[in-house]
Design an enzyme around this catalytic site. Structure first.
Site, PDB file in Angstrom:
ATOM      1  N   ARG A   1      -5.546   9.102   6.826  1.00  0.00           N
ATOM      2  CA  ARG A   1      -6.875   8.776   7.383  1.00  0.00           C
ATOM      3  C   ARG A   1      -7.830   8.412   6.224  1.00  0.00           C
ATOM      4  O   ARG A   1      -7.797   9.005   5.171  1.00  0.00           O
ATOM      5  CB  ARG A   1      -7.398   9.985   8.147  1.00  0.00           C
ATOM      6  CG  ARG A   1      -8.824   9.849   8.693  1.00  0.00           C
ATOM      7  CD  ARG A   1      -9.789  10.663   7.877  1.00  0.00           C
ATOM      8  NE  ARG A   1     -11.147  10.609   8.392  1.00  0.00           N
ATOM      9  CZ  ARG A   1     -12.190  11.070   7.724  1.00  0.00           C
ATOM     10  NH1 ARG A   1     -12.031  11.622   6.553  1.00  0.00           N
ATOM     11  NH2 ARG A   1     -13.396  10.975   8.230  1.00  0.00           N
ATOM     12  N   VAL A   2      -8.648   7.397   6.448  1.00  0.00           N
ATOM     13  CA  VAL A   2      -9.522   6.900   5.385  1.00  0.00           C
ATOM     14  C   VAL A   2     -10.948   7.389   5.620  1.00  0.00           C
ATOM     15  O   VAL A   2     -11.481   7.299   6.727  1.00  0.00           O
ATOM     16  CB  VAL A   2      -9.468   5.351   5.332  1.00  0.00           C
ATOM     17  CG1 VAL A   2     -10.503   4.806   4.364  1.00  0.00           C
ATOM     18  CG2 VAL A   2      -8.069   4.895   4.917  1.00  0.00           C
ATOM     19  N   SER A   3     -11.540   7.899   4.546  1.00  0.00           N
ATOM     20  CA  SER A   3     -12.907   8.432   4.620  1.00  0.00           C
ATOM     21  C   SER A   3     -13.951   7.317   4.504  1.00  0.00           C
ATOM     22  O   SER A   3     -13.689   6.266   3.921  1.00  0.00           O
ATOM     23  CB  SER A   3     -13.090   9.426   3.473  1.00  0.00           C
ATOM     24  OG  SER A   3     -14.445   9.675   3.251  1.00  0.00           O
ATOM     25  N   ASP A   4     -15.131   7.611   5.000  1.00  0.00           N
ATOM     26  CA  ASP A   4     -16.264   6.674   4.838  1.00  0.00           C
ATOM     27  C   ASP A   4     -16.754   6.597   3.386  1.00  0.00           C
ATOM     28  O   ASP A   4     -17.477   5.668   3.018  1.00  0.00           O
ATOM     29  CB  ASP A   4     -17.452   7.147   5.686  1.00  0.00           C
ATOM     30  CG  ASP A   4     -17.919   8.526   5.212  1.00  0.00           C
ATOM     31  OD1 ASP A   4     -17.203   9.513   5.480  1.00  0.00           O
ATOM     32  OD2 ASP A   4     -18.960   8.606   4.542  1.00  0.00           O
TER      33      ASP A   4
ATOM     34  N   GLY B   1     -16.961  11.364   8.900  1.00  0.00           N
ATOM     35  CA  GLY B   1     -16.845   9.990   8.404  1.00  0.00           C
ATOM     36  C   GLY B   1     -16.833   8.949   9.503  1.00  0.00           C
ATOM     37  O   GLY B   1     -17.412   7.863   9.363  1.00  0.00           O
TER      38      GLY B   1
ATOM     39  N   THR C   1     -18.395  17.236   0.719  1.00  0.00           N
ATOM     40  CA  THR C   1     -18.407  15.983  -0.033  1.00  0.00           C
ATOM     41  C   THR C   1     -19.625  15.934  -0.963  1.00  0.00           C
ATOM     42  O   THR C   1     -20.658  16.500  -0.647  1.00  0.00           O
ATOM     43  CB  THR C   1     -18.497  14.851   1.013  1.00  0.00           C
ATOM     44  OG1 THR C   1     -17.260  14.791   1.682  1.00  0.00           O
ATOM     45  CG2 THR C   1     -18.847  13.512   0.425  1.00  0.00           C
TER      46      THR C   1
HETATM   47  N1  ASP Z   1     -17.637  12.078   5.038  1.00  0.00           N
HETATM   48  C1  ASP Z   1     -16.443  12.780   4.639  1.00  0.00           C
HETATM   49  C2  ASP Z   1     -15.291  12.248   5.444  1.00  0.00           C
HETATM   50  O1  ASP Z   1     -15.382  12.162   6.658  1.00  0.00           O
HETATM   51  C3  ASP Z   1     -16.515  14.265   4.786  1.00  0.00           C
HETATM   52  C4  ASP Z   1     -17.783  14.936   4.308  1.00  0.00           C
HETATM   53  O2  ASP Z   1     -18.766  14.274   4.069  1.00  0.00           O
HETATM   54  O3  ASP Z   1     -17.797  16.176   4.173  1.00  0.00           O
HETATM   55  O4  ASP Z   1     -14.292  11.958   4.891  1.00  0.00           O
END
Ligand code: ASP
Length: 320
Positions: free
Chosen positions: A209-212, A233, A181
């Site tokens: 699924r929803v990301s942070d 996330g 990310t």
């Molecule tokens: N935070 C992101 C998620 O869980 C993944 C990442 O940061 O690599 O969607």
């Protein structure tokens, strides 16, 4: 870090960006390629800041560049969810207005961050799924397939193995361009802070699924600080990490104290993530519970990156 204001009241800009956090980055060539890419983008963005570009524009431009770079899991080169579809999320928060905007599970566009930025001026500032498609139609955003072959092959391998990974190979291992990310935090010459984050998600997740990354847990900015997070996330949401660090700064902690306390809690709770941040005085901070965090910064005088630094600690640009 102290800084001298110029006669016009302008301050020295500050910048930090990241390309994900995770457990390893073994291959030397790949490591250098990621480092070069992050540092090149950092230098280009910092130049824009010194020429007077506002923080939010620089953050969007930085996210655009990182979304275009297949080293990272955002935009082109995003990981696939368990059904083989890409669902990307991105958000922008402008610290002056304290306005958060974002898109969730966007599938067929090149730059999720641009839509997130467009939504800054809307009443409805976070859109998901068909809301994103509808906005794309409204704005005439061309349909674009962000899938790259290596991500597809990674998904095929995972499908064969029953999706037994917690997370896609976003940092290293056997995947040539596999990194994480992305996020950019900037403070401009006027002192405005902005934060942007964009992701393809954790990889191989449950459909939808929803990301942070498009929540204030993963990306937050106010007048006092801007924070962008990366990692698992669910862990980031459970800690409400970005907002938690920023609120601590608003309540009087230095950004380093805020990172230190928040990462101590994260270690106690066995979380897996990293974060970057800048405060209103221009102090830069980063922290991680993971082995590595891919980040690069410019503090107005010196610049550096976190790739060769040890696991421990939060640090600011000057102390490196
Ligand atoms: N935070 C992101 C998620 O869980 C993944 C990442 O940061 O690599 O969607």
């Amino acid at each position: 870090m102290d800084e001298t204001s110029t006669e016009s009241g302008a301050r020295r800009p500050r910048l930090i960006l990241h390309g994900g956090a995770g457990s390893r980055l073994e291959d030397g060539d790949r490591r250098r390629a990621v480092q070069n890419s992050l540092c090149e983008i950092r230098d280009a963005l910092f130049e824009q800041l010194t020429e007077g570009a506002p923080a939010d524009e620089v953050v969007v431009e930085g996210c655009r560049r990182l979304e275009n770079d297949t080293h990272f899991n955002a935009g082109t080169g995003s990981v696939l969810q368990s059904d083989g579809a890409i669902r990307m999320s991105a958000s922008l928060m402008d610290g002056r207005d304290e306005a958060f905007s974002g898109v969730i599970n966007a599938s067929r566009l090149q730059h999720p961050i641009e839509l997130a930025s467009h939504l800054q001026d809307r009443v409805d500032r976070v859109l998901a799924d068909e809301g994103v498609d509808e906005l794309m139609r409204e704005l005439d955003v061309p349909v674009y397939d962000p899938t790259v072959r290596k991500r597809f092959e990674e998904w095929l391998r995972q499908r064969r193995d029953g999706f037994d990974s917690d997370m896609a190979d976003v940092i290293g291992g056997g995947f040539e361009d596999g990194h994480g990310t992305i996020g950019v935090v900037a403070r401009d010459a006027e002192g405005a802070i902005s934060a942007g984050t964009s992701t393809g998600g954790r990889g191989f997740e449950h459909i939808g699924r929803v990301s942070d990354s498009a929540m204030p847990a993963g990306n937050y900015a106010c007048r006092d600080a801007g924070i962008s997070c990366t990692g698992i996330g669910e862990d980031i949401v459970d800690e409400c990490l970005a907002a938690r660090i920023a609120v601590r700064v608003t309540d009087g902690d230095s950004i380093h104290e805020a990172f230190e306390t928040s990462f101590q809690e994260a270690e106690e709770h066995d979380r897996s993530f990293g974060a970057i941040g800048i405060d209103a005085d221009g102090r830069i901070a980063w922290g991680k519970t993971t082995e590595i965090l891919l980040a690069a910064w410019h503090d107005g005088e010196s610049r550096g990156d976190t790739l060769d630094l040890p696991r421990e600690g939060m640090i600011d640009g000057r102390r490196v």
